[in-house]
Design a protein around this motif. Structure first.
Motif, PDB file in Angstrom:
ATOM      1  N   ILE A  18      -2.071   3.790   4.300  1.00 21.61           N
ATOM      2  CA  ILE A  18      -0.573   3.514   3.648  1.00 21.61           C
ATOM      3  C   ILE A  18       0.480   4.161   4.753  1.00 21.61           C
ATOM      4  CG2 ILE A  18       0.932   4.460   2.016  1.00 21.61           C
ATOM      5  CD1 ILE A  18      -1.341   4.810   0.087  1.00 21.61           C
ATOM      6  N   GLY A  19       0.156   5.221   5.590  1.00 20.34           N
ATOM      7  CA  GLY A  19       1.422   5.538   6.386  1.00 20.34           C
ATOM      8  C   GLY A  19       1.361   4.554   7.590  1.00 20.34           C
ATOM      9  N   THR A  54       5.311   3.143   2.601  1.00 24.37           N
ATOM     10  CA  THR A  54       5.940   4.261   2.742  1.00 24.37           C
ATOM     11  C   THR A  54       5.235   5.572   2.265  1.00 24.37           C
ATOM     12  OG1 THR A  54       7.421   4.541   1.348  1.00 24.37           O
ATOM     13  CG2 THR A  54       8.279   3.667   3.521  1.00 24.37           C
ATOM     14  N   ALA A  55       5.380   6.763   2.795  1.00 25.68           N
ATOM     15  CA  ALA A  55       4.669   7.950   2.096  1.00 25.68           C
ATOM     16  C   ALA A  55       5.145   7.824   0.564  1.00 25.68           C
ATOM     17  CB  ALA A  55       4.997   9.154   2.859  1.00 25.68           C
ATOM     18  N   THR A  87       6.246   4.838   8.689  1.00 25.69           N
ATOM     19  CA  THR A  87       7.011   5.372   7.555  1.00 25.69           C
ATOM     20  C   THR A  87       8.294   5.599   8.352  1.00 25.69           C
ATOM     21  OG1 THR A  87       6.441   7.625   7.855  1.00 25.69           O
ATOM     22  CG2 THR A  87       5.135   6.338   6.663  1.00 25.69           C
ATOM     23  N   ALA A 144      -0.185  10.197   5.352  1.00 22.00           N
ATOM     24  CA  ALA A 144       0.580   8.960   5.444  1.00 22.00           C
ATOM     25  C   ALA A 144       1.626   9.452   6.232  1.00 22.00           C
ATOM     26  CB  ALA A 144       1.498   9.001   3.915  1.00 22.00           C
ATOM     27  N   GLY A 200       3.349   5.709  -1.531  1.00 21.30           N
ATOM     28  CA  GLY A 200       1.863   5.712  -1.485  1.00 21.30           C
ATOM     29  C   GLY A 200       1.793   6.811  -2.383  1.00 21.30           C
ATOM     30  N   GLY A 207      -4.183   7.769   2.465  1.00 25.38           N
ATOM     31  CA  GLY A 207      -2.650   8.282   3.256  1.00 25.38           C
ATOM     32  C   GLY A 207      -2.320   7.916   4.379  1.00 25.38           C
TER      33      GLY A 207
END
Lengths: 166, 508
Positions: free
Chosen positions: B37-38, B44-45, B91, B75, B48, B34
Motif C-alpha cells: 500500500i505504501g 497512503t498509509a 506516501t 506503509a 490503507g 502495508g
C-alpha cells in the motif's frame, strides 16, 4: 489562488452567519433549569465566530491582491475542459459518483461493481489508435479484473464478515 | 526500579502473547500489505489503515489492532521504495526521501539507497518504540490530572499547532481546516443535554458524521481523483546492487539516527502532525548539523537516513497521545483511534489504570512490525517492483470499490457511502486549494472533547474563565497556542526578530 481564497472567505463568512443564527435559535432549556453555560448553542457559536474571523482575513487579503475581480469567460471554460488532466478528473468523478451514489443500493451489488470496474478500465485505457488485438486484450483484462474482484469483495463481505450487501 | 521491572514484565508478557501461529500469520500478511500500500503511489498509509479497518471487524480486538499497526508501520516504510525508484513519494511521509533517494538511484545505487532506507526505518521504529514504552505510561499517569480546562486547551492547542505545522506557508489554511473539522463534529446529538444539532430531523445524522467513512472519503476518494488527474508515473527500474542494510551506515550516522528518532517521536506526539513533517524536520536538522551538507539533495546517505528514521519514529510517537489522551498524533493514528473504539478498547487517561497490558501490547506490535519490515526489506525487492508496475487505471477502480464497501460495512447504512462521497469531494477541493487534511480530521475527533469540556468548565466556574488561563498546564497550552498564532503575523514576527537580534550580541 487569490480568487479561490476570496470565494472561500465569502463562503466561510456565510457559513458562520448561518451557524450563528442556528446557534441562537437552539433551545436554552430554561424550563429544565439548566446552567446557561451548558446550552447546546454555545460551542457552535464560538466556532462560528472564529471561522468568521478567518473568513474576513481571507477576504481582506485576497481583495488586496485583486482576487475579487472575478470573471467567467467561455474561452476560460473551454481551456479548462480541454486540459487532459481535468478531463480525466471529470470522467473519474462522474463514474465514481454514478456508481456509488446512484447504482449501489438500487441494483445488485456484485453485478454493478463488476460493471463499474470494467467500464472504468475500458474508458481510461481505450485509445483511438488501438488495434483490434490490443482492444481485445485490454477488454479481456478489464473483464477478468472486474469479475474476480467483484466476486471476491462480495464473498468476503457477505460470507466472511456477514454484512448484508447494499 | 520496581515499576521498571513490572513494566518490563508486561512488555515480555505482551510479546509472548503474540508468539503463536495465528498472530504471526496476521503480522506477516498485514505488514506485507502495508508495504505494498505504501509503495503504490496514490495509496497512503491513512487510506490503507482506514480500508483495512473495515476488514478487521470480525477479528479479536488485539489481533485487529496488531493488523492495523503492521499496515501502518509497513506503509510508512513501503513508501520509501517508490520515492527512491520513481522519485514519487509512495506516501506523503516519504517526500523528503525522494531528495536523496532518487539521486542515489540515478547514480546506480538504488539497492544501497533501499538498504539505507531499511536501516533508517528500522532504527526509527526502535527509537520510537523505546519512547512509546517509556513515555506512554508516564503521560498516562500525568493525564489523570487533566480536567475540563486542560482538555479544552488541548483541543485548541492540537488544532492550532497541527494547522500551523501542516500548512507552514499559509497557517491560516491549516487553522480553517481544523476549525471546519471541529464544526463538522457539532453535527448530531451533543453529549450533555442530548440535543440534536444541525440534524433537521434526519435520523442518520443523529450520531454525527462517522469518522471512518469521512476519512475514507477525504483520504481515499480524494486521492483517487488526484491520481487520475495527474499524468501517469514512469515504470520503475530494477536495482542492480545489494539491498542489504549495512551496520557501518548505522554506526557512522548514529548521531543523525538518534537525533532524527527523537525529532520524529516529538513530532509524532504533537496532535495531528504526522510522518511527513517528522521526515522534513529530521532532514532539515540533519542538513544543518552535517559535515557533508553540500551532498544533501545530490544523493546524501545521511539525508536519506534522517528522513526515513524521522518518519518511522513518528509512528510510535503518534500512538502515545492516542493511548494516553485519546487524541491522534497523526492522520493514520486517527483511524487507529477510531478502530480502537470500534473494537471496544477505551484509550485515554484511564488506560494505565484499566488496561496497562494493552499499552505494552501496542509496543510489542511495533516491535514485531519492525522485524517484519526488516525481513521484507531484504527479501522482497524484486516482487515489489512488479506491484509498482500495476497501471493506475486498474488500481483506482479497485480502490474506490473498497472505499464504498468499507464505508458501508461498519453500520450497513447507504448513508455512510454518501458521507464518504461528500467528504471525498470536499477533501479534494480543499486539497486543491492547499488546505491540509490532517487538522480537518483532528478537528472531527476533537470536536466532542472541546464541546463537552468548554461547557463543563464554564458550568463548574459559573461562567468565570479565569481557571482556563491560570491553571499550570493551561498556562503552557494557551501560551504556546497564542505564540504560534502571533508568530504568523508579519509585524509581530519582525518585532520579535529585531528584539532577539538586539539582545543576543549583548548577551554574548
Amino acid at each position: 489562488m487569490k480568487k479561490a481564497d476570496y470565494l472561500t472567505g465569502l463562503a466561510l463568512i456565510l457559513l458562520s452567519v448561518y451557524v450563528l443564527v442556528e446557534s441562537w435559535r437552539m433551545p436554552r432549556l430554561q424550563e429544565l433549569h439548566v446552567n446557561p453555560f451548558s446550552v447546546p448553542g454555545i460551542v457552535p457559536a464560538f466556532l462560528a465566530v472564529v471561522l468568521m474571523i478567518f473568513g474576513l482575513i481571507l477576504v481582506v487579503r485576497s481583495v488586496r491582491a485583486g482576487g475579487h475581480h472575478l470573471s467567467l469567460s467561455r474561452e476560460g471554460i473551454r481551456k479548462t475542459l480541454a486540459d487532459p488532466g481535468n478531463r480525466r478528473l471529470l470522467l473519474t468523478a462522474v463514474l465514481t459518483f454514478v456508481y456509488a451514489a446512484v447504482l449501489v443500493g438500487h441494483t445488485p451489488y456484485t453485478l454493478v461493481t463488476g460493471l463499474f470496474i470494467f467500464v472504468f478500465v475500458a474508458v481510461f485505457e481505450w485509445r483511438r489508435d488501438m488495434s483490434r488485438r490490443e482492444m481485445g486484450r485490454m477488454g479481456l483484462a478489464a473483464a477478468v479484473l472486474a469479475i474476480v474482484f467483484a466476486a471476491a469483495v462480495s464473498y468476503t463481505f457477505e460470507r466472511l464478515f456477514l454484512v448484508t450487501l447494499p | 526500579m520496581g515499576i521498571l521491572i513490572e513494566n518490563l514484565m508486561l512488555f515480555l508478557q505482551a510479546i509472548g502473547g503474540f508468539i503463536n501461529p495465528w498472530a504471526l500469520f496476521h503480522m506477516a500478511w498485514s505488514t506485507l500489505l502495508g508495504i505494498v500500500i505504501g509503495a503504490l503511489p496514490g495509496l497512503t498509509a491513512t487510506m490503507g489503515v482506514a480500508l483495512i479497518t473495515t476488514l478487521t471487524y470480525k477479528l479479536q480486538p488485539d489481533l485487529a489492532i496488531l493488523v492495523l499497526m503492521c499496515v501502518y508501520v509497513g506503509a510508512i516504510y513501503g513508501g520509501s521504495r517508490t520515492a527512491i525508484l520513481l522519485n514519487i513519494p509512495g506516501t506523503p511521509a516519504n517526500a523528503a526521501t525522494t531528495l536523496d533517494g532518487f539521486p542515489l538511484a540515478k547514480q546506480g545505487l538504488a539497492g544501497r539507497a533501499m538498504g539505507v532506507a531499511t536501516s533508517g526505518s528500522v532504527m526509527g521504529s526502535i527509537i520510537g518504540m523505546f519512547f512509546l514504552a517509556t513515555l506512554a505510561p508516564l503521560l498516562g499517569n500525568y493525564a489523570l490530572k487533566f480536567q475540563s480546562y486542560e482538555f479544552f486547551w488541548l483541543a485548541i492547542f492540537g488544532i492550532v499547532i497541527s494547522g500551523h505545522l501542516t500548512s507552514l506557508e499559509d497557517p491560516i489554511k491549516g487553522w480553517i481546516a481544523g476549525f471546519l473539522g471541529l464544526m463538522t463534529a457539532m453535527v448530531g446529538q451533543e453529549g450533555i443535554h442530548a440535543y440534536e444539532r444541525f440534524t433537521y430531523g434526519t435520523t442518520e445524522l443523529m450520531g454525527g458524521f462517522a469518522l471512518i467513512p469521512a476519512m475514507v472519503g477525504a483520504f481515499g476518494l480524494a486521492e483517487v481523483l488526484t491520481v487520475m488527474r495527474n499524468p501517469p508515473a514512469e515504470i520503475a527500474q530494477n536495482p542492480q546492487d545489494s539491498v542489504i542494510p549495512r551496520l557501518a551506515d548505522i554506526l557512522k550516522y548514529k548521531r543523525t539516527i538518534i537525533r532524527s528518532g527523537l525529532i520524529g517521536t516529538v513530532i509524532g506526539i504533537i496532535p495531528g502532525v504526522g510522518e511527513d513533517i517528522g521526515a522534513w524536520v529530521s532532514y532539515a536538522a540533519a542538513r544543518r548539523k552535517s559535515k557533508e551538507a553540500e551532498k544533501f539533495g545530490k544523493g546524501s546517505v545521511e539525508g536519506l537516513m534522517a528522513a526515513e528514521t524521522g518518519n518511522n519514529a513518528v509512528v510510535s510517537g503518534a500512538i502515545i497521545p492516542v493511548l494516553t489522551l485519546a487524541i491522534p498524533g497523526s492522520a493514520p493514528a486517527a483511524v487507529l483511534l477510531a478502530a480502537m473504539f470500534i473494537h471496544g478498547i477505551r484509550p485515554g487517561p484511564m488506560i494505565m489504570v484499566e488496561s496497562p497490558l494493552f499499552v505494552y501490547q501496542v509496543v510489542a506490535m511495533v516491535f514485531f512490525a519492525t522485524i517484519a519490515i526488516l525481513i521484507y526489506g531484504i527479501a522482497l525487492t524484486k516482487p515489489l517492483l512488479k506491484v509498482l508496475a500495476i497501471p493506475r487505471t486498474r488500481l483506482m477502480p479497485v480502490v474506490f470499490v473498497l472505499c464504498v464497501i468499507g464505508s458501508y460495512a461498519i453500520t450497513s447504512r447507504v448513508f455512510d457511502i454518501w458521507v464518504m462521497l461528500g467528504f471525498g469531494l470536499f477533501g479534494y477541493i480543499l486539497r486543491e486549494m492547499k488546505y491540509p487534511m490532517a487538522p480537518l480530521v483532528l478537528g472531527i475527533i476533537l470536536g466532542d472533547l472541546l464541546d463537552k469540556n468548554l461547557r463543563r468548565g464554564l458550568v463548574l466556574t459559573d461562567g468565570d474563565i479565569t481557571p482556563f488561563f491560570t491553571r499550570p498546564i493551561c498556562i503552557v497550552l494557551w501560551m504556546v497556542t497564542f505564540i504560534s498564532i502571533l508568530m504568523t503575523i508579519e509585524p509581530v514576527r519582525h518585532a520579535l526578530q529585531r528584539l532577539f537580534k538586539k539582545n543576543l550580541p549583548r548577551r554574548a
